[in-house]
Enzyme design. Sequence first.
Site, PDB file in Angstrom:
ATOM      1  N   SER A   7      41.940  21.121  93.052  1.00 34.41           N
ATOM      2  CA  SER A   7      42.632  22.390  92.814  1.00 34.41           C
ATOM      3  C   SER A   7      42.086  23.470  93.724  1.00 34.41           C
ATOM      4  CB  SER A   7      42.472  22.822  91.365  1.00 34.41           C
ATOM      5  OG  SER A   7      42.905  24.161  91.249  1.00 34.41           O
ATOM      6  N   HIS A  32      46.322  20.369  94.699  1.00 33.48           N
ATOM      7  CA  HIS A  32      46.858  20.993  93.485  1.00 33.48           C
ATOM      8  C   HIS A  32      46.882  22.516  93.671  1.00 33.48           C
ATOM      9  CE1 HIS A  32      47.605  20.884  89.101  1.00 33.48           C
ATOM     10  NE2 HIS A  32      46.878  21.987  89.047  1.00 33.48           N
ATOM     11  N   ASP A  34      47.830  26.098  91.975  1.00 35.13           N
ATOM     12  CA  ASP A  34      48.025  26.727  90.667  1.00 35.13           C
ATOM     13  C   ASP A  34      48.674  28.102  90.807  1.00 35.13           C
ATOM     14  OD1 ASP A  34      46.760  24.912  88.682  1.00 35.13           O
ATOM     15  OD2 ASP A  34      45.007  25.194  89.973  1.00 35.13           O
ATOM     16  N   MET A  36      50.268  31.377  88.956  1.00 36.99           N
ATOM     17  CA  MET A  36      50.216  32.078  87.658  1.00 36.99           C
ATOM     18  C   MET A  36      50.959  33.398  87.769  1.00 36.99           C
ATOM     19  SD  MET A  36      46.200  31.556  86.822  1.00 36.99           S
ATOM     20  CE  MET A  36      45.348  30.022  87.204  1.00 36.99           C
ATOM     21  N   HIS A  65      51.624  23.415  90.497  1.00 36.86           N
ATOM     22  CA  HIS A  65      51.541  23.612  89.041  1.00 36.86           C
ATOM     23  C   HIS A  65      51.959  25.041  88.740  1.00 36.86           C
ATOM     24  CE1 HIS A  65      48.652  23.901  85.321  1.00 36.86           C
ATOM     25  NE2 HIS A  65      49.924  23.929  84.965  1.00 36.86           N
ATOM     26  N   MET A  67      52.422  27.872  86.367  1.00 38.42           N
ATOM     27  CA  MET A  67      52.087  28.442  85.049  1.00 38.42           C
ATOM     28  C   MET A  67      52.841  29.754  84.940  1.00 38.42           C
ATOM     29  SD  MET A  67      48.062  27.489  85.071  1.00 38.42           S
ATOM     30  CE  MET A  67      48.069  27.158  86.820  1.00 38.42           C
ATOM     31  N   MET A 136      47.163  19.448  79.926  1.00 41.20           N
ATOM     32  CA  MET A 136      46.120  20.454  80.134  1.00 41.20           C
ATOM     33  C   MET A 136      44.945  20.113  79.220  1.00 41.20           C
ATOM     34  SD  MET A 136      47.277  22.390  82.473  1.00 41.20           S
ATOM     35  CE  MET A 136      45.714  23.280  82.534  1.00 41.20           C
ATOM     36  N   ASP A 174      44.489  17.967  83.844  1.00 42.44           N
ATOM     37  CA  ASP A 174      44.076  19.194  84.528  1.00 42.44           C
ATOM     38  C   ASP A 174      43.174  20.036  83.636  1.00 42.44           C
ATOM     39  OD1 ASP A 174      43.895  21.382  86.178  1.00 42.44           O
ATOM     40  OD2 ASP A 174      45.986  22.010  85.933  1.00 42.44           O
TER      41      ASP A 174
HETATM   42  C1  DX5 Z   1      43.758  26.038  85.138  1.00 40.07           C
HETATM   43  C2  DX5 Z   1      44.366  25.336  86.339  1.00 40.07           C
HETATM   44  C3  DX5 Z   1      43.520  24.250  86.848  1.00 40.07           C
HETATM   45  C4  DX5 Z   1      42.160  24.686  87.351  1.00 40.07           C
HETATM   46  C5  DX5 Z   1      41.227  23.554  87.033  1.00 40.07           C
HETATM   47  O1  DX5 Z   1      44.692  26.868  84.594  1.00 40.07           O
HETATM   48  O2  DX5 Z   1      45.616  24.774  85.987  1.00 40.07           O
HETATM   49  O3  DX5 Z   1      44.191  23.477  87.834  1.00 40.07           O
HETATM   50  O4  DX5 Z   1      42.096  24.978  88.721  1.00 40.07           O
HETATM   51  O5  DX5 Z   1      39.950  23.961  87.311  1.00 40.07           O
HETATM   52  P1  DX5 Z   1      38.687  23.137  86.795  1.00 40.07           P
HETATM   53  O6  DX5 Z   1      38.774  21.767  87.402  1.00 40.07           O
HETATM   54  O7  DX5 Z   1      37.550  23.952  87.325  1.00 40.07           O
HETATM   55  O8  DX5 Z   1      38.765  23.094  85.306  1.00 40.07           O
HETATM   56 ZN    ZN Z   2      46.493  23.341  87.445  1.00 38.09          ZN
END
Ligand code: DX5
Ligand code: ZN
Length: 217
Positions: A7, A32, A34, A36, A65, A67, A136, A174
């Site tokens: 990620s 990956h 992320d 948001m 991903h 969110m 998750m 994840d």
């Molecule tokens: C959290 C993200 C993850 C995050 C995971 O909301 O969706 O992808 O980057 O990070 P670690 O591996 O540090 O838990």
């Molecule tokens: Zn993620």
Amino acid sequence: MPLVSPSLLSADFGHLERDIKMLNDSQADWYHLDVMDGVFVPNISFGFPVMEAMAKAATKPLDVHLMIERPEKFTAQVAALGAKVMNVHYEACTHLHRVVTGIKEAGMMAGVTLNPHTPVELLTDIIGELDLVMLMSVNPGFGGQKFIHHILEKTKRLRRLIDESGATALIEIDGGVNQTTGQWLVEAGADVLVAGSAVFKAADPQAEIAALKALSR
Ligand code: DX5
Ligand code: ZN
């Protein structure tokens, strides 16, 4: 041998190109990303201009991903990035079947993500349409959180649901994944491991990726 999807949320954003080149030269399978929106999750990360720069530097498939609320508004833009996987949250889609169909029509793998409290059984009537289910194992919004233990049992239930229905969806996990939790997850039936802080906070990120790749059932 799981697929490993580091990620980039945990990368050094001042040296993104350097960190992506490090991944290009590693055993990582996917990257990956992320996204948001500050509404679906209590944080904001990055959007399309940053992802376009990441895509340019990356030599491996992108695992996006989202969110965000109403992720289907961005299906075409995610496809235009050249993403392989588009992950949307079950909790953010009222008409999930329509969203999944749109993702596949745009040429991507359709992934549906479940928050820690959302039961896998809610996917019973759509599992055959999915290319991937992501569980998750932390509450989404931040890297570096503690792994929620009951996800192991949930992973086993998802494995059973997929296998018993003859579906082919991959299981991705994840949040809080490291070599220890990764081993448990692979034994429980996970196919893809996302790892943010475990990779980027490691003294040797490439060795950490190799160690995750080497996990087996
Ligand atoms: C959290 C993200 C993850 C995050 C995971 O909301 O969706 O992808 O980057 O990070 P670690 O591996 O540090 O838990
Ligand atoms: Zn993620």
